[in-house]
Design an enzyme around this catalytic site. Structure first.
Site, short mmCIF file in Angstrom:
data_model
loop_
_atom_site.label_atom_id
_atom_site.label_comp_id
_atom_site.label_asym_id
_atom_site.label_seq_id
_atom_site.Cartn_x
_atom_site.Cartn_y
_atom_site.Cartn_z
N HIS A 128 -4.41 -2.31 6.19
CA HIS A 128 -4.89 -1.10 6.84
C HIS A 128 -5.75 -0.42 6.15
O HIS A 128 -7.17 0.31 7.26
CB HIS A 128 -4.05 0.22 7.57
N CYS A 372 6.50 -2.83 6.54
CA CYS A 372 4.89 -3.91 7.42
C CYS A 372 3.56 -3.61 5.95
O CYS A 372 2.89 -3.96 6.38
CB CYS A 372 4.64 -2.83 8.43
N PHE A 373 4.26 -2.56 5.20
CA PHE A 373 3.21 -2.66 3.66
C PHE A 373 1.13 -1.88 4.46
O PHE A 373 0.63 -2.65 3.52
CB PHE A 373 2.99 -4.36 3.16
N CYS A 374 1.36 -1.84 5.21
CA CYS A 374 0.29 -1.10 6.10
C CYS A 374 -0.39 -2.27 5.82
O CYS A 374 -1.48 -2.12 5.66
CB CYS A 374 -0.50 -0.47 4.48
N ALA A 375 0.17 -3.13 6.89
CA ALA A 375 -0.85 -4.52 7.37
C ALA A 375 0.19 -4.42 8.78
O ALA A 375 -0.04 -5.99 8.30
CB ALA A 375 -1.08 -5.15 6.74
#
Ligand SMILES: Cc1ncc(COP(=O)(O)O)c(C=O)c1O
Length: 449
Positions: A128, A372-375
């Site tokens: 993100h 979601c690992f900032c993705a």
């Protein structure tokens, strides 16, 4: 140092490697950290260098005292150490910020022209932090990924053709923080330069794990801008880096202004400093940059090609073990020839990713990441999540949160640790119902046992 021996123990370089952590059973075990893509533990040498330096710590740039001069020298020298580490030439300037996120926000601010409709080409596989900072200032277009999560260079080319005159920046992750896939950044640079555009590489997941060449003899392969974070390369203390052409950055007004950024100022006139000072408002994080330079010193002694090789072997070993465990789905290409950093994303069928991460920690003392690992846009593609589901999820935050479990290695992880992980995953996979019931209503945290 231990890594010069024939059988080096890279774990000896790391602080806190033998720390014991509690399990749900009340037992204490040595912690295993497989969450290095989020942040790495510090090198002992970094902490020692900071302790050694601390008595000399003083103000920088404007002090004539010996300590000020020494602090200033170390701070300024650290920029050269960073520049050399990524093979950037002297036409590039090193600007210190807090982290990758701040570096990208800064570059986005600097390149923004409110009077022009400019396009940023980013990708479907970004963190993100390499997407959101552009959205309010540019038209953002996303280069697509294929069903395996690999970037489409054909789509990049077609978007470069479509938006050519309007493209302010092409920005691409060097390596994905979800699948670990490395992008062919030098081929991408060549393509981007053919259209006279500039390329930013988000190096957060690449710089700590592989050699990097920002400037080569053949300038068409040059990387124009690079960002990365020190906390992902064994140097905590909150430093990030933005590297880019001084002549470009000297032509951008600073996004943050104040002390240090100006050469001359009157009540009605400002002449900004040159880069990097122009873009480093206020007193800088000297300790952070000295820590980064120290970590680079240790990484250079090991050799980045060696780091890459060590981590590739760990990753291949882990994949070979995990692949054979029933009910596990791995979400990145597991063939040996694939160019990737040391990240393995997976799920255990029928179990929530957060539960698997919790069990690994509560039952075995293993740290991994889940979610979601900032993705999120990349995750939607990889998990093939429908629009209908996203709309439902938007209306109902209680609904299932899709995601994965992520293991990520540092150069200090060991095969023995991977064996423990494989054993744990086998147990979880074969006793899914038992663990689901055991943890169903558990409210306790590890601090409660
Ligand atoms: C690919 C990528 N880009 C950017 C970031 C943001 O880094 P930071 O949190 O240090 O700003 C991360 C963090 O995990 C990342 O993996």
């Amino acid at each position: 140092m231990s890594f010069k021996n024939n059988s080096p123990s890279y774990a000896d370089l790391i602080l806190g490697i033998n720390k014991k952590v509690p399990l749900i059973s009340g037992k204490m075990v040595t912690a295993i950290n497989f969450d290095n893509a989020a942040t790495t533990p510090p090198f002992k040498s970094v902490m020692e260098d900071i302790i050694d330096f601390a008595p000399w710590y003083s103000s920088i740039h404007r002090g004539e005292g010996y300590k000020s001069q020494l602090t200033t020298k170390l701070y300024d020298d650290s920029r050269n150490i960073v520049r050399n580490f990524v093979n950037a030439d002297s036409s590039n300037t090193v600007i210190y910020v807090k982290n990758t996120t701040e570096a990208i926000n800064k570059l986005s601010n600097l390149l923004h022209d409110p009077y022009k409709k400019n396009v940023i080409l980013t990708t479907d596989m970004e963190h993100h932090s390499n997407d959101l900072p552009y959205r309010d200032k540019f038209i953002v277009e996303y280069i697509s990924v294929d069903t395996n999560g690999r970037l489409s260079l054909d789509d990049l080319e077609s978007k470069l053709i479509k938006y050519n005159d309007y493209v302010r920046l092409v920005t691409i992750t060097g390596a994905s923080n979800v699948t670990g896939y490395k992008n062919p950044i030098y081929d991408i640079a060549k393509l981007v330069h053919r259209f006279n555009c500039k390329l930013l590489i988000d190096g957060a997941q690449l710089i700590p794990h592989a050699p990097f060449i920002m400037n080569s003899k053949n300038t068409e392969y040059n990387i124009d801008f690079l960002v990365f974070s020190a906390h992902k390369m064994y140097a905590p203390f909150g430093t990030g880096v933005l590297i880019g052409p001084k002549n470009v950055l000297d032509n951008c007004d600073p996004d943050l202004v104040g002390g240090g950024t100006v050469d001359i100022v009157t009540h009605d006139f400002i002449k900004w400093n040159e880069s990097p000072e122009r873009h480093e408002a206020g007193s800088p994080n000297v300790i952070g940059s000295i820590a980064l330079a120290s970590a680079i010193g240790t990484l250079n002694k090991i050799g980045m090609a060696n780091v890459e090789c060590i981590e590739k072997k760990l990753t291949s070993y882990a994949i070979s073990k995990i692949k054979s465990i029933p009910n596990i789905e791995i979400y990145s290409d597991t063939s040996k020839c694939v160019d990737k950093v040391s990240i393995i994303p997976f799920n255990i069928c029928g179990m929530h990713h957060a539960l698997v991460a919790k069990i690994l920690s509560y039952e075995w003392g293993i740290s991994v990441r889940s979610g979601c690992f900032c993705a999120q846009p990349y995750m939607v593609k990889l998990l093939d999540i429908s629009n209908e589901f996203l709309i439902k999820r938007l209306k109902n935050p209680e609904l299932y949160h899709p995601g994965m479990v992520r293991i990520s290695f540092g150069l200090y992880n060991t095969y023995e640790e991977i064996d423990i992980l494989a054993y744990a995953l086998e147990k979880i996979s074969s006793k899914r119902d038992y663990y689901i019931i055991k943890y169903e209503n558990m409210k306790k945290t590890l601090f409660d046992f």
